[in-house]
Design an enzyme around this catalytic site. Structure first.
Site, PDB file in Angstrom:
ATOM      1  N   ASP A 114       0.694  -1.291   0.140  1.00 41.06           N
ATOM      2  CA  ASP A 114       0.183  -0.016   0.040  1.00 41.06           C
ATOM      3  C   ASP A 114       0.822   1.191   0.008  1.00 41.06           C
ATOM      4  OD1 ASP A 114       0.896  -0.073   2.597  1.00 41.06           O
ATOM      5  OD2 ASP A 114      -1.184   1.207   3.248  1.00 41.06           O
ATOM      6  N   GLU A 115       2.057   1.330  -0.186  1.00 39.01           N
ATOM      7  CA  GLU A 115       2.809   2.473  -0.294  1.00 39.01           C
ATOM      8  C   GLU A 115       3.959   2.398  -1.171  1.00 39.01           C
ATOM      9  OE1 GLU A 115       4.986   3.798   3.092  1.00 39.01           O
ATOM     10  OE2 GLU A 115       4.050   2.205   4.515  1.00 39.01           O
TER      11      GLU A 115
HETATM   12 MG   LIG Z   1      -0.965   2.929   4.426  1.00 48.24          MG
END
Ligand SMILES: [Mg+2]
Length: 369
Positions: A114-115
């Site tokens: 998620d990053e």
């Molecule tokens: Mg995050």
């Protein structure tokens, strides 16, 4: 270019974006199950030894956070709803997000599902303002996945990462070269990316609470106490971080294939079946500004034996029709076939960026498979 001493160009200021999805796993669960929306949700095991993998923002207001034992989380928030993680879903959403990143730059360094860091100094859209790129990317992520992302924009990875936290959730922040060093001075060292709890503790014992304290220590002092991390700490205390954005994978080819509902026995239907695959490959080339010189045809027979036929041109294929013509050329001698064909594939390789030379050192980040 003038390369005489004294004429070296000043190091160009980089444009780095750190994109971070908001409460990623929990938000995916709330997206997919309306009953969870607006409620405190923890992704992870509810059992005695379970741990919270991710907490929704509603749960966070109770002090629930990731890596917290589920028992503690339940005590802090009795109404907490536990949901089993679905990593296959998170992975596929992550792939969607990655494809959006890839529209802007091949320089993508994921930190997790998620990053990611993006280097958009030179970007495929030719956009000047990194803040606008971040806005566009976040809007596209929202449109494609229904999820919120936050972003930090700066001239290095450390500051971009720190900035993405400043206006979370669903926000973004910029740290310019002018404000970067001052921002670091005011920051508690325990919030620094790359300073874990143990290191923070050690820094506190040495009287280092903030970036300003850290900046007062010289390089040798930091090497003596923190070894290999010393130079990194010395740099970030001044807002300096030279680490490159490193793409995790190198894309060497673009391919599409299809298994057919009914086996194929002749040239025309085979070519028909290949057309949408060529179109798919070409669409990828267009969105990623990539061209390729080698076209490969793959044929898999009903007995699962397969053959490949390839042709490399002097110049990269410049259109969908051109690739189609090469494919037709490669396909012709395959017939008459002894066996029926169950799968056909098209691959483009010897890639280069459109309008530029070969890509020996140009890396193409591959969206998650
Ligand atoms: Mg995050």
């Amino acid at each position: 270019m003038n390369t005489e001493p004294g004429h070296t160009a000043p190091e160009r200021v980089r444009k780095i974006i750190h994109v971070d999805m908001d409460a990623f796993y929990a938000s995916v669960e709330q997206r997919d199950n309306p009953e969870l929306r607006g409620k405190p949700v923890a992704v992870g095991g509810a059992e005695a030894r379970g741990v919270v993998a991710a907490a929704s923002y509603e749960a966070r207001t109770y002090g629930v956070h990731s890596a917290m034992p589920s028992v503690t989380a339940k005590r802090k928030c009795p109404d907490l709803i536990f949901v089993k993680p679905r990593f296959d879903v998170y992975k596929s959403v992550s792939g969607q997000i990655r494809e959006i990143f890839a529209e802007y730059t091949p320089l993508i360094e994921p930190l997790s599902l998620d990053e990611a860091y993006l280097d958009v100094t030179e970007n495929l859209m030719g956009m000047e303002i990194a803040t606008e790129i971040a806005l566009e990317i976040r809007a596209k992520i929202k449109a494609a996945t229904g999820l919120n992302a936050s972003a930090g924009i700066s001239y290095n990875k450390f500051l971009a990462k720190m900035a993405s936290d400043l206006n979370k959730p669903n926000g973004q922040a910029v740290l310019t070269p002018r404000v970067g060093p001052r921002f670091v001075e005011t920051l508690p060292v325990k919030k620094f990316h790359g300073v874990g709890p143990a290191t923070a503790e050690k820094m506190h014992r040495l009287g280092i609470q903030t970036g300003a304290d850290l900046k007062e220590r010289d390089l040798q002092f930091l090497i003596n106490h923190f070894g290999k991390s010393g130079p990194y700490f010395y740099g970030i205390a001044r807002g300096i971080d030279e680490r490159r954005v490193k793409p995790d994978r190198v894309r060497k080819s673009i391919g599409a294939e299809d298994t057919f509902a009914e086996d194929i026995h002749s040239f025309e239907p085979a070519l028909e079946g290949l057309r949408p695959l060529v179109a798919k490959v070409w669409r990828y080339c267009q969105t990623h500004n990539i061209r390729g010189k080698t076209v490969t045809l793959k044929v898999k027979y009903s007995d699962f034996n397969q053959i490949t036929r390839a042709k490399t041109a002097d110049k990269p294929a410049a259109s969908e029709t051109e690739i189609e013509d090469i494919i037709a050329l490669l396909l012709r001698p395959v017939f008459p076939a002894q066996k029926s064909i169950r799968l056909l594939g098209v691959t483009l390789s010897s890639l280069e960026q459109a309008g530029e030379g070969p890509t020996d050192d140009l890396q193409f980040a591959l969206p998650l498979a």
